[in-house]
Design a protein around this motif. Structure first.
Motif, PDB file in Angstrom:
ATOM      1  N   ASP A   6      19.131  87.863 105.826  1.00  0.00           N
ATOM      2  CA  ASP A   6      19.087  89.048 104.978  1.00  0.00           C
ATOM      3  C   ASP A   6      19.242  88.662 103.514  1.00  0.00           C
ATOM      4  OD1 ASP A   6      18.864  91.543 106.643  1.00  0.00           O
ATOM      5  OD2 ASP A   6      20.541  90.617 107.666  1.00  0.00           O
ATOM      6  N   LYS A   7      20.113  87.708 103.232  1.00  0.00           N
ATOM      7  CA  LYS A   7      20.325  87.259 101.857  1.00  0.00           C
ATOM      8  C   LYS A   7      19.034  86.662 101.300  1.00  0.00           C
ATOM      9  CE  LYS A   7      24.115  85.050 101.097  1.00  0.00           C
ATOM     10  NZ  LYS A   7      25.125  83.948 101.024  1.00  0.00           N
ATOM     11  N   THR A   8      18.359  85.867 102.108  1.00  0.00           N
ATOM     12  CA  THR A   8      17.112  85.247 101.667  1.00  0.00           C
ATOM     13  C   THR A   8      16.045  86.300 101.418  1.00  0.00           C
ATOM     14  OG1 THR A   8      17.611  83.233 102.912  1.00  0.00           O
ATOM     15  CG2 THR A   8      15.315  83.577 102.267  1.00  0.00           C
ATOM     16  N   ILE A   9      15.977  87.265 102.310  1.00  0.00           N
ATOM     17  CA  ILE A   9      15.006  88.353 102.149  1.00  0.00           C
ATOM     18  C   ILE A   9      15.252  89.107 100.850  1.00  0.00           C
ATOM     19  CG2 ILE A   9      14.309  90.605 103.051  1.00  0.00           C
ATOM     20  CD1 ILE A   9      14.743  89.445 105.872  1.00  0.00           C
ATOM     21  N   VAL A  10      16.514  89.422 100.590  1.00  0.00           N
ATOM     22  CA  VAL A  10      16.865  90.167  99.376  1.00  0.00           C
ATOM     23  C   VAL A  10      16.518  89.347  98.133  1.00  0.00           C
ATOM     24  CG1 VAL A  10      18.783  91.109  98.026  1.00  0.00           C
ATOM     25  CG2 VAL A  10      18.666  91.537 100.479  1.00  0.00           C
ATOM     26  N   ARG A  11      16.907  88.073  98.132  1.00  0.00           N
ATOM     27  CA  ARG A  11      16.644  87.219  96.967  1.00  0.00           C
ATOM     28  C   ARG A  11      15.144  87.111  96.710  1.00  0.00           C
ATOM     29  NH1 ARG A  11      18.713  82.855  98.748  1.00  0.00           N
ATOM     30  NH2 ARG A  11      20.761  82.941  97.720  1.00  0.00           N
ATOM     31  N   ASP A  12      14.383  86.825  97.749  1.00  0.00           N
ATOM     32  CA  ASP A  12      12.943  86.638  97.582  1.00  0.00           C
ATOM     33  C   ASP A  12      12.261  87.936  97.149  1.00  0.00           C
ATOM     34  OD1 ASP A  12      13.311  84.036  98.326  1.00  0.00           O
ATOM     35  OD2 ASP A  12      12.468  84.262 100.348  1.00  0.00           O
ATOM     36  N   ILE A 136      23.211  98.471 101.244  1.00  0.00           N
ATOM     37  CA  ILE A 136      22.040  98.968 101.965  1.00  0.00           C
ATOM     38  C   ILE A 136      21.137  97.815 102.410  1.00  0.00           C
ATOM     39  CG2 ILE A 136      20.581  99.261  99.910  1.00  0.00           C
ATOM     40  CD1 ILE A 136      19.480 101.834 101.231  1.00  0.00           C
ATOM     41  N   HIS A 137      21.267  96.664 101.757  1.00  0.00           N
ATOM     42  CA  HIS A 137      20.430  95.515 102.098  1.00  0.00           C
ATOM     43  C   HIS A 137      21.024  94.637 103.198  1.00  0.00           C
ATOM     44  CE1 HIS A 137      18.089  96.550  98.613  1.00  0.00           C
ATOM     45  NE2 HIS A 137      19.110  96.343  97.801  1.00  0.00           N
ATOM     46  N   TYR A 138      22.230  94.975 103.674  1.00  0.00           N
ATOM     47  CA  TYR A 138      22.925  94.115 104.632  1.00  0.00           C
ATOM     48  C   TYR A 138      23.444  94.920 105.817  1.00  0.00           C
ATOM     49  CZ  TYR A 138      22.670  90.886 100.742  1.00  0.00           C
ATOM     50  OH  TYR A 138      22.200  90.094  99.732  1.00  0.00           O
ATOM     51  N   PRO A 139      23.461  94.328 107.008  1.00  0.00           N
ATOM     52  CA  PRO A 139      23.886  95.053 108.209  1.00  0.00           C
ATOM     53  C   PRO A 139      25.380  95.343 108.206  1.00  0.00           C
ATOM     54  CG  PRO A 139      23.539  92.737 108.703  1.00  0.00           C
ATOM     55  CD  PRO A 139      23.037  92.945 107.310  1.00  0.00           C
ATOM     56  N   GLU A 140      25.759  96.344 108.985  1.00  0.00           N
ATOM     57  CA  GLU A 140      27.155  96.775 109.061  1.00  0.00           C
ATOM     58  C   GLU A 140      28.069  95.650 109.540  1.00  0.00           C
ATOM     59  OE1 GLU A 140      29.255 100.041 111.772  1.00  0.00           O
ATOM     60  OE2 GLU A 140      28.007 100.916 110.197  1.00  0.00           O
ATOM     61  N   THR A 186      13.209  95.613 101.434  1.00  0.00           N
ATOM     62  CA  THR A 186      14.093  94.910 102.349  1.00  0.00           C
ATOM     63  C   THR A 186      14.500  95.862 103.466  1.00  0.00           C
ATOM     64  OG1 THR A 186      16.062  95.594 101.129  1.00  0.00           O
ATOM     65  CG2 THR A 186      14.980  93.575 100.417  1.00  0.00           C
ATOM     66  N   ARG A 187      15.142  95.330 104.491  1.00  0.00           N
ATOM     67  CA  ARG A 187      15.656  96.174 105.565  1.00  0.00           C
ATOM     68  C   ARG A 187      16.697  97.125 104.984  1.00  0.00           C
ATOM     69  NH1 ARG A 187      15.101  94.144 110.954  1.00  0.00           N
ATOM     70  NH2 ARG A 187      13.732  92.333 110.996  1.00  0.00           N
ATOM     71  N   ALA A 188      16.673  98.378 105.420  1.00  0.00           N
ATOM     72  CA  ALA A 188      17.607  99.381 104.914  1.00  0.00           C
ATOM     73  C   ALA A 188      18.677  99.651 105.964  1.00  0.00           C
ATOM     74  CB  ALA A 188      16.860 100.665 104.564  1.00  0.00           C
ATOM     75  N   TYR A 189      19.926  99.423 105.613  1.00  0.00           N
ATOM     76  CA  TYR A 189      21.047  99.612 106.526  1.00  0.00           C
ATOM     77  C   TYR A 189      21.938 100.749 106.050  1.00  0.00           C
ATOM     78  CZ  TYR A 189      19.802  94.916 108.185  1.00  0.00           C
ATOM     79  OH  TYR A 189      19.139  93.824 108.690  1.00  0.00           O
ATOM     80  N   GLN A 190      22.321 101.599 106.996  1.00  0.00           N
ATOM     81  CA  GLN A 190      23.272 102.669 106.720  1.00  0.00           C
ATOM     82  C   GLN A 190      24.664 102.228 107.178  1.00  0.00           C
ATOM     83  OE1 GLN A 190      21.737 106.496 108.294  1.00  0.00           O
ATOM     84  NE2 GLN A 190      19.831 105.362 108.609  1.00  0.00           N
ATOM     85  N   HIS A 191      25.679 102.798 106.551  1.00  0.00           N
ATOM     86  CA  HIS A 191      27.045 102.415 106.877  1.00  0.00           C
ATOM     87  C   HIS A 191      27.924 103.648 107.086  1.00  0.00           C
ATOM     88  CE1 HIS A 191      26.313  98.181 105.979  1.00  0.00           C
ATOM     89  NE2 HIS A 191      25.591  98.607 104.956  1.00  0.00           N
ATOM     90  N   SER A 192      28.837 103.524 108.013  1.00  0.00           N
ATOM     91  CA  SER A 192      29.782 104.596 108.304  1.00  0.00           C
ATOM     92  C   SER A 192      30.857 104.639 107.232  1.00  0.00           C
ATOM     93  CB  SER A 192      30.420 104.351 109.677  1.00  0.00           C
ATOM     94  OG  SER A 192      31.633 105.048 109.810  1.00  0.00           O
ATOM     95  N   GLU A 193      31.117 105.830 106.699  1.00  0.00           N
ATOM     96  CA  GLU A 193      32.181 105.970 105.707  1.00  0.00           C
ATOM     97  C   GLU A 193      33.522 105.553 106.295  1.00  0.00           C
ATOM     98  OE1 GLU A 193      34.356 109.351 102.880  1.00  0.00           O
ATOM     99  OE2 GLU A 193      32.636 109.908 104.128  1.00  0.00           O
TER     100      GLU A 193
END
Length: 229
Positions: A6-12, A136-140, A186-193
């Motif tokens: 995910d980090k590589t995807i975001v950076r690129d 949002i760019h990283y998994p929970e 990039t992949r979009a991740y949602q997170h629980s409050e």
């Protein structure tokens, strides 16, 4: 996807097509309807953070870390408002280059440092650590570790915004999956409050304020957490 992937995807992404798209969104030039909506939504989040910080009345005595600063949408006005020191970083060299260019156009702006760095590599201690619309760019599964690191940098306060889990966002995400191609980000991740608040609490921070910014194409929940331990 691993955290590294995910980090590589975001950076690129943000060093290529993502930079072209998001630098326009965070600028003041012509954009399409969806991009304009995102621009307005993000600016509202930035304005909320600035209003909270200014209300404290002690910017000149406080240091700030803006983790994932992008083109400086928050960092630059925060420095202009007289913060003691602003350390701003982004994983994208292109984004930081643009932020530096924008900073160079502001006279006497000598209280800001802009660096290329991923979140995990950040170091130092700051009164307040801020991380807007990065999770949002990283998994929970990785959010707790990322928040733990951010908390380790903060003396007093952490502000973080993210896409909250909701039925509406689930529908929009499913719709987006039907349109693959170069336009995808990039992949979009949602997170629980609840999960985000628990991760902050595990590191000695208690949520004090929240603000939900809802727009047709932008959903962001902003939490302010202060150190209790």
């Amino acid at each position: 996807m691993t955290a590294l992937d995910d980090k590589t995807i975001v950076r690129d992404y943000f060093n290529a097509t993502g930079f072209d798209r998001w630098s326009r969104i965070y600028g003041d030039g012509e954009v399409n309807f969806v991009q304009k909506n995102i621009r307005i939504g993000h600016q509202r989040t930035v304005d909320t953070v600035l209003s909270w910080l200014e209300a404290d009345g002690n910017l000149s005595d406080r240091s700030f870390c803006d983790a994932g600063c992008g083109v400086g949408s928050l960092s630059l006005p925060l420095a202009q408002r007289g913060a003691q020191a602003v350390y701003a970083s982004d994983i994208s060299a292109k984004m930081v280059e643009e932020a530096r260019e924008r900073a160079s156009q502001i006279p006497n702006l000598n209280n800001i440092q802009l660096e290329v760095s991923d979140l995990a590599s950040l170091s130092g201690r700051y009164d307040t650590v801020i991380c807007l619309d990065v999770l949002i760019h990283y998994p929970e599964s990785d959010a707790a570790a990322m928040l733990s690191h951010l908390c380790s940098l903060a003396e007093q306060r952490v502000l973080v915004s993210f896409a909250p889990k909701s039925p509406v966002l689930n529908v929009l995400k499913r719709i987006g999956q039907f349109f693959p191609g170069a336009s995808k980000t990039t992949r979009a991740y949602q997170h629980s409050e609840t999960a985000i608040a628990a991760a902050l609490a595990a590191n000695g921070f208690q949520v004090q304020r929240r603000a939900f910014n809802k727009a047709p194409f932008y959903f962001s929940l902003l939490l302010e957490a202060v150190r209790t331990a």
